[in-house]
Design an enzyme around this catalytic site. Structure first.
Site, PDB file in Angstrom:
ATOM      1  N   TYR A   1     -11.777  -5.147   3.323  1.00 30.53           N
ATOM      2  CA  TYR A   1     -11.906  -4.633   1.949  1.00 30.53           C
ATOM      3  C   TYR A   1     -11.626  -5.624   0.833  1.00 30.53           C
ATOM      4  O   TYR A   1     -11.714  -5.289  -0.336  1.00 30.53           O
ATOM      5  CB  TYR A   1     -11.010  -3.402   1.772  1.00 30.53           C
ATOM      6  CG  TYR A   1      -9.537  -3.628   2.111  1.00 30.53           C
ATOM      7  CD1 TYR A   1      -8.677  -4.219   1.174  1.00 30.53           C
ATOM      8  CD2 TYR A   1      -9.029  -3.262   3.352  1.00 30.53           C
ATOM      9  CE1 TYR A   1      -7.337  -4.421   1.469  1.00 30.53           C
ATOM     10  CE2 TYR A   1      -7.675  -3.459   3.659  1.00 30.53           C
ATOM     11  CZ  TYR A   1      -6.843  -4.031   2.715  1.00 30.53           C
ATOM     12  OH  TYR A   1      -5.521  -4.235   3.018  1.00 30.53           O
TER      13      TYR A   1
ATOM     14  N   HIS B   1      -1.582  -4.601   4.297  1.00 34.26           N
ATOM     15  CA  HIS B   1      -0.787  -3.428   3.897  1.00 34.26           C
ATOM     16  C   HIS B   1       0.423  -3.254   4.817  1.00 34.26           C
ATOM     17  O   HIS B   1       1.551  -3.102   4.370  1.00 34.26           O
ATOM     18  CB  HIS B   1      -1.670  -2.177   3.934  1.00 34.26           C
ATOM     19  CG  HIS B   1      -0.910  -0.912   3.728  1.00 34.26           C
ATOM     20  ND1 HIS B   1      -0.415  -0.554   2.498  1.00 34.26           N
ATOM     21  CD2 HIS B   1      -0.526   0.056   4.591  1.00 34.26           C
ATOM     22  CE1 HIS B   1       0.235   0.597   2.610  1.00 34.26           C
ATOM     23  NE2 HIS B   1       0.186   0.980   3.872  1.00 34.26           N
TER      24      HIS B   1
ATOM     25  N   ARG C   1      -0.723  -7.979  -3.568  1.00 33.66           N
ATOM     26  CA  ARG C   1      -0.144  -7.944  -2.230  1.00 33.66           C
ATOM     27  C   ARG C   1      -0.815  -9.034  -1.412  1.00 33.66           C
ATOM     28  O   ARG C   1      -1.976  -8.898  -1.033  1.00 33.66           O
ATOM     29  CB  ARG C   1      -0.402  -6.559  -1.615  1.00 33.66           C
ATOM     30  CG  ARG C   1       0.370  -6.263  -0.339  1.00 33.66           C
ATOM     31  CD  ARG C   1      -0.213  -5.039   0.350  1.00 33.66           C
ATOM     32  NE  ARG C   1      -1.472  -5.359   0.977  1.00 33.66           N
ATOM     33  CZ  ARG C   1      -2.546  -4.581   0.988  1.00 33.66           C
ATOM     34  NH1 ARG C   1      -2.532  -3.417   0.372  1.00 33.66           N
ATOM     35  NH2 ARG C   1      -3.639  -4.972   1.608  1.00 33.66           N
TER      36      ARG C   1
HETATM   37  C1  LIG Z   1       1.356  11.723   0.147  1.00 33.30           C
HETATM   38  C2  LIG Z   1       0.918  10.529   0.927  1.00 33.30           C
HETATM   39  N1  LIG Z   1      -0.387  10.365   1.199  1.00 33.30           N
HETATM   40  C3  LIG Z   1      -0.818   9.330   1.946  1.00 33.30           C
HETATM   41  C4  LIG Z   1       0.071   8.408   2.443  1.00 33.30           C
HETATM   42  C5  LIG Z   1      -0.413   7.253   3.354  1.00 33.30           C
HETATM   43  N2  LIG Z   1      -0.232   5.952   2.669  1.00 33.30           N
HETATM   44  C6  LIG Z   1       0.854   5.183   2.880  1.00 33.30           C
HETATM   45  S1  LIG Z   1       0.868   3.828   1.858  1.00 33.30           S
HETATM   46  C7  LIG Z   1      -0.592   4.274   1.159  1.00 33.30           C
HETATM   47  C8  LIG Z   1      -1.150   3.423   0.033  1.00 33.30           C
HETATM   48  C9  LIG Z   1      -0.211   3.378  -1.140  1.00 33.30           C
HETATM   49  O1  LIG Z   1      -0.683   2.485  -2.106  1.00 33.30           O
HETATM   50  P1  LIG Z   1       0.219   2.076  -3.352  1.00 33.30           P
HETATM   51  O2  LIG Z   1       0.825   3.309  -3.949  1.00 33.30           O
HETATM   52  O3  LIG Z   1      -0.602   1.236  -4.252  1.00 33.30           O
HETATM   53  O4  LIG Z   1       1.433   1.257  -2.751  1.00 33.30           O
HETATM   54  P2  LIG Z   1       1.348  -0.143  -1.954  1.00 33.30           P
HETATM   55  O5  LIG Z   1       1.218   0.215  -0.493  1.00 33.30           O
HETATM   56  O6  LIG Z   1       0.159  -0.877  -2.478  1.00 33.30           O
HETATM   57  O7  LIG Z   1       2.635  -0.828  -2.235  1.00 33.30           O
HETATM   58  C10 LIG Z   1      -1.093   5.445   1.715  1.00 33.30           C
HETATM   59  C11 LIG Z   1      -2.373   6.074   1.340  1.00 33.30           C
HETATM   60  C12 LIG Z   1       1.441   8.602   2.130  1.00 33.30           C
HETATM   61  N3  LIG Z   1       2.373   7.752   2.572  1.00 33.30           N
HETATM   62  N4  LIG Z   1       1.822   9.663   1.383  1.00 33.30           N
END
Ligand SMILES: Cc1ncc(C[n+]2csc(CCOP(=O)(O)OP(=O)(O)O)c2C)c(N)n1
Ligand SMILES: Cc1ncc(C[n+]2csc(CCOP(=O)(O)OP(=O)(O)O)c2C)c(N)n1
Ligand SMILES: [Mg+2]
Ligand SMILES: [Mg+2]
Lengths: 336, 369, 369, 336
Positions: free
Chosen positions: C272, C263, C259
């Site tokens: 980080y 975020h 990425r």
């Molecule tokens: C059940 C749940 N817990 C926490 C979150 C908060 N949250 C949104 S995105 C994220 C990180 C997700 O990381 P990843 O699955 O690697 O996807 P990326 O954002 O890197 O595309 C978090 C913790 C959420 N959306 N849903």
């Protein structure tokens, strides 16, 4: 004679049905009439469910209509959502209230919200059946009452039948509904019998029913506590107290019309449920009925409920469950 | 990341059904435990089986509310409990009464739960044994947290949790395996694959070759073991416990076994499995094979056999006696453990029940209502 | 159970950073797609990147409430959407705007969600694309159910769901993989391993060699792919879709990517990860390598390049225009889609708000309050 | 001058703290004083949490005291239970209310029940922090109010601070408690500032606070709506209406003593919360306060809450959130 009985009187040959058998008949008839109705969950196949509500259906309809899923409630509800998105009408079973908790996120964040999220373009016609509440001497986690969690969640319809006729009629209506329905089946009443001529259509699923007319007090109950309410009314009549008993049937939506009309007549009301009292469903009932009828009330609305404790062990549950004696004692606490 | 140890093609086995020590492929890398260990495993299994027969009888008589028997799974239950040090912690399920018994929890305190007195009765801290948990796979996370805390505190405690084949389908099982491997927690996961989750056969639970293949996806050693071979289960579990204690992290162990009894007394197995299948598993009985082995090797003398049976009978007798006494329960205790300190509202409710109990007409249960 | 296909040691790759076709080990079993396919993947990626630059700018100007950019992940996003037939279904997350765009969902309808108009705005049935789901891994189960329903109805529809590396830690991810394999559902799981879950690096998310090793534990084919190589992603995903369509069941595909952006606009990556790390990934850019390859092979002419840029600019312009118009929203619609038929209580509440809106003093938001 | 302010007046040098900074200070001080306090969850480490409440703590205390866990809420709460069983005091964060739902089973079936199950032999001194409610323009799932789910669950203690001083004091008390605490942090008030001299001990976590004395109406609020209640009181005073504002602070237990005393004085009460109304926390407040004070009430207790709909999108949330205008309009609906 209750309105339900009135309807039944109209029907022809009657045979005895337990509530469990009436539910089985509803599932069978729904599957026969609509090929998009499918059933899956834990042990619903050859075993027929731990309460035998799906008894015989897997033989009758086969693996493509009813099957045992892997053991994961979030998975069961989550995949049911996808099936409903793709034109099926899944009816899934959570083995006991407490075992629906792993599916809590799928239910609150998706089942309840998908229609609103998509402005009605995606609807979820699915039914989540839950053998509900206590009174059967179950060990920990087998006697919870989860209705307050569901009724506070906008987007869900929550109903609970108290007798075999409603069990059949309301389950048929829940399956036919284009909205998701949480269907709470009072375990302790599964073996309650009635003479029925099926198919039967009782009052609409979303309406409350006056089961017994009375002038002094409106006693509200649903699911397992309806029987307790009727017993209370009988006991009270001996003391010359004329109780009107209303079976709410639908917890969400709440039938304000029927209940307010009764309360304005009796000027006193009480609600009975097994769930713990604090933040329980009875709180909403007491709050909204008071809001709408404050100046008609001669006394505060009472709540006869389980205590604010985790549901007790089998040998102690009787002390927690509301009884007719407790209901009468509560009514006595009013200044008359 | 080093390539994780993969589960073998056939279940690891050290003693076969004929009571012969297994050499070669299926036993590679493992030594038979000494006779004294095998003898004690045998003793515990025999005692456990007699105990369960007694409990099942008591359940039929209605003395217990429910009882999930582990008949046929004694090798998994006894090995898991025996391999642990007394300072280690066990995180069991409703199925694992025998493991608790082996761990030294008094029978009457275990059964008090199944009789319906309270949600549990023994002292977890005294026996370093967590409550028998019903919500599937949830206790595995408790075990991972417990083990991680031990690691953080620099203690050498190892946690072992038991779970069934069906429980592995729950999200919590995955989260437990993943947290344990990421945190390299000192924990051993023992999966008792007894072929069924109530009525649901393993084929409807997983599409994997074997459940323990899951270990690879967590970079965790995985072992596929003959769950009816106490020698193999004990040896593999012991190695895993030592690895965990030395900082080697978690291990997933799948014991292939079979539930000879119904799921609980209220279950009806004829609806989902054949008598022939159950009969076939009699041929793989865990006690039988160890009996043959120990008799052949001469370790099991008539004297010892007699002594074991005496112990078993004594336990059965004590259990009968304990369960035939109606327990004296105080309903008011229902309010005493919800919070560290009773709340005003709970005090009110406690007083309400106290008044009700004091009144002449006893409260009749909703179950009866 | 046949031994499942295991993910390779190194990620599958068909075109390297220098734009050269890869031969041998890392490409074994896969053919480069024809130039026309590569050219269209390239076009979609270039257009998408320009689109994202525009959206990021709009977000900085406060036109959008939030925006999770997929800058650097274009190969995964575009390949996944391009490999699907129009009759198939896509189950995306908040991250996958580009996939939706590639699928043909109008930019303005996608962005309406991020602007905060409503929880989504396009018609899922029209575009055979589910809403962009935020609760992690939950949509994977919807996809499995959808695919299973298609199978039950005898339709040839395949479902594809995208999820991130962090999402694989959720229980729902496991349940989705397991249900899909047990039911042999026609579905493809594409995991975009972009190295982070907000601030949490993959090393704190899993202890496995690679995430796709999980596939083994489900008896499912698993592929570890260079997620910045559109040729490889497209080819592996296309094979998986065909296998699913032919009744071959689910496939797990891990695309290793990065990425490049934060975020979301409200994130601060400097807390980080290092600039050097991000810089290093610039060297693995997915568009750059395809550009080199297509230029070398002569497929990418100046005319085509000009045309692509024209398309990109046009979309950017249209997006700017669309987002610069304040949408007209009707607060009363809040009550219209909660249930199929409005309930009496909701009608009362709707009338309350209608009266409030009609009144002179406008309701000031609690956010402002 | 509120009681909180009274306490602060006693303290010496004050510096400005946002609620977020006060929470960080509470975590820092607790970790410093008690080595068994550990923090883990999603992004709580180097990032300092998406709301920066754990900002700087990972640098200060290191990986063994505060760390980023894998992304799984059930896993976070489930492992926290095990750590608490083994002598630690975990403080975990659920990133938003809706993301605590995957942990629902661990919270309701274990966190809430372990002490009772083991007759007090196993206690769970853990805190579950939840950035709570709406008002920050969050997209779907980022503005839920989950309190009704927790307050209905016996065994849980549920609190929510409304100002920086309470945020510090109540979080310290929650961490020190031997019972599990659901700690609801009103997101929209994270940046609310106050001059504080830390450490500070405000009233006990489980007691409500009268923030403004009044004679005509008792206005009950908690967390994010306390500010709304104070604004309502100011607006009303212009119209000559003297409102008493009570910050409940503790949702479970409910401080009947403080609230009943006020209601018996004013004879009118209203409760404000963001959560949808049906089965919301306000229902319990209205029901129990009415039960206990029926004959002192001149009018029904009103509920000024979110509508019975899923929480709206950013551009529409303002129409759902209770405002001072709505509170006054509601009070006007009473017959005076
Ligand atoms: C059940 C749940 N817990 C926490 C979150 C908060 N949250 C949104 S995105 C994220 C990180 C997700 O990381 P990843 O699955 O690697 O996807 P990326 O954002 O890197 O595309 C978090 C913790 C959420 N959306 N849903
Ligand atoms: C979360 C949850 N869902 C459902 C149940 C009901 N239930 C109790 S035991 C059981 C089957 C468990 O099978 P398995 O894990 O193989 O263990 P076994 O009983 O075979 O030892 C089920 C479905 C439960 N206890 N918990
Ligand atoms: Mg099993
Ligand atoms: Mg990621």
């Amino acid at each position: 004679m209750t309105m339900t009985e009135h309807r039944q009187a109209a029907a022809t040959t009657r045979t005895p049905y337990t509530m469990a058998a009436a539910l089985t008949a509803a599932l069978r008839d729904a599957m026969t009439e609509d090929r998009t109705v499918v059933i899956f969950g834990e042990d619903v196949g050859p075993l027929g469910g731990v309460f035998r509500v799906t008894d015989g259906l897997s033989k009758e309809f086969g693996e493509s209509r009813i099957w045992d899923s892997p053991l994961a409630e979030s998975g069961i509800v989550g995949t049911a959502i996808g099936m409903a998105m793709n034109g099926l009408r899944p009816v899934v079973e959570m083995q006991f209230d407490a075992f629906s908790y792993p599916a809590f996120e799928q239910i609150t964040s998706h089942v309840a919200k998908m229609r609103n999220r998509t402005k009605g373009r995606v609807q979820l016609p699915l039914v989540i059946r839950i053998p509900y509440a206590g009174g059967i001497g179950g060990v920990e986690h087998h006697s919870d009452s989860s209705e307050a969690y569901w009724t506070h969640t906008p987007g869900l319809t929550v109903v609970s039948p108290s007798n075999p006729a409603d069990a059949y009629s309301m389950l048929r209506e829940a399956i036919a509904s284009d909205d998701p329905v949480i269907f709470l089946e009072p375990k302790s009443r599964y073996w309650l019998r009635d003479e029925l001529a099926l198919p039967i259509a009782t009052a609409p699923m979303t309406r409350a029913q006056v089961l017994r007319e009375g002038t002094d007090v409106t006693l509200l109950a649903y699911g397992p506590t309806v029987k307790t309410a009727m017993q209370s009314a009988e006991l009270a009549s001996v003391e010359g107290l004329d109780i009107e008993v209303i079976d709410l049937r639908s917890l969400s939506p709440f039938d304000d019309e029927t209940v307010s009309a009764s309360v304005r007549k009796t000027s006193r009301a009480a609600i009975i449920h097994e769930a713990s009292q604090f933040g329980g469903y009875g709180a909403e009932v007491a709050a909204r009925v008071t809001e709408r009828n404050f100046f008609y009330l001669a006394a505060p609305i009472l709540r006869i409920t389980g205590f604010d404790i985790p549901f007790p062990s089998p040998k102690l549950e009787e002390y927690n469950l509301p009884t007719a004696e407790r209901v009468l004692a509560a009514l006595d606490s009013w200044e008359w | 990341m080093a390539e994780p140890i993969r589960p073998t093609e056939l279940p690891i086995r050290l003693i076969d059904e004929k009571g012969a020590a297994v050499r070669g492929k299926r036993a590679t890398g493992f030594e038979l435990p000494d006779a004294s260990v095998l003898l004690s495993l045998y003793r515990r299994m025999v005692v456990a089986r007699r105990f369960e027969a007694q409990v099942t009888a008591l359940t039929r008589q209605g003395r217990l509310a429910t009882y999930p028997s582990a008949l046929g799974q004694e090798a998994c239950e006894v090995s898991a409990a025996s391999a642990l040090e007394t300072t280690d912690w066990l995180f069991p399920t409703y199925r694992d009464t025998i493991a608790l018994l082996t761990r030294g929890v008094p029978a009457s305190e275990i059964l008090s739960y199944f009789r319906g007195d309270w949600h549990m009765s023994f002292d977890p801290n005294e026996h370093k044994t967590a409550p028998q948990i019903t919500p599937l796979a949830t206790q595995a996370l408790h075990a991972v947290g417990f083990a991680t805390a031990a690691k953080l505190k620099g203690e050498s405690t190892v946690a072992l949790t038991l779970m069934g084949d069906g429980a592995t389908s729950e999200g919590d099982a995955h989260e437990a395996f993943n947290f344990a491997s990421v945190w390299q927690a000192p924990i051993v996961f023992v999966i008792q694959n007894n072929g069924y989750a109530i009525s649901v056969p393993i084929a409807k639970q997983t599409h994997a070759r074997v459940l323990s293949d899951r270990a690879i996806g967590y970079g965790m050693p995985g072992y596929y073991v003959d769950g009816n071979d106490a020698a193999a289960m004990y040896t593999v579990i012991s190695q895993a416990i030592e690895r965990a204690r030395k900082g080697g992290g978690p291990t997933m162990i799948e014991g292939l076994t079979y539930r000879m009894e119904s799921h609980t007394n209220s279950d009806d197995p004829t609806r989902y499995r054949t008598a022939a299948e159950t009969e076939e598993w009699h041929g793989h009985d865990p006690i039988d094979r160890l009996d043959k082995y120990l008799t052949k090797t001469g370790a099991l003398t008539e004297a010892i056999t007699a002594d074991i049976h005496a112990e078993a009978e004594a336990l059965a007798q004590a259990t009968r006696d304990a369960m035939n006494v109606e327990p004296v329960l105080d309903p008011l205790e229902l309010f005493d453990h919800v919070y560290a300190n009773r709340r005003p509202a709970l005090i009110e409710q406690r007083e309400f029940l106290a008044r009700e109990l004091a009144a002449t007409i006893p409260s009749t249960g909703g179950s009866a209502s």
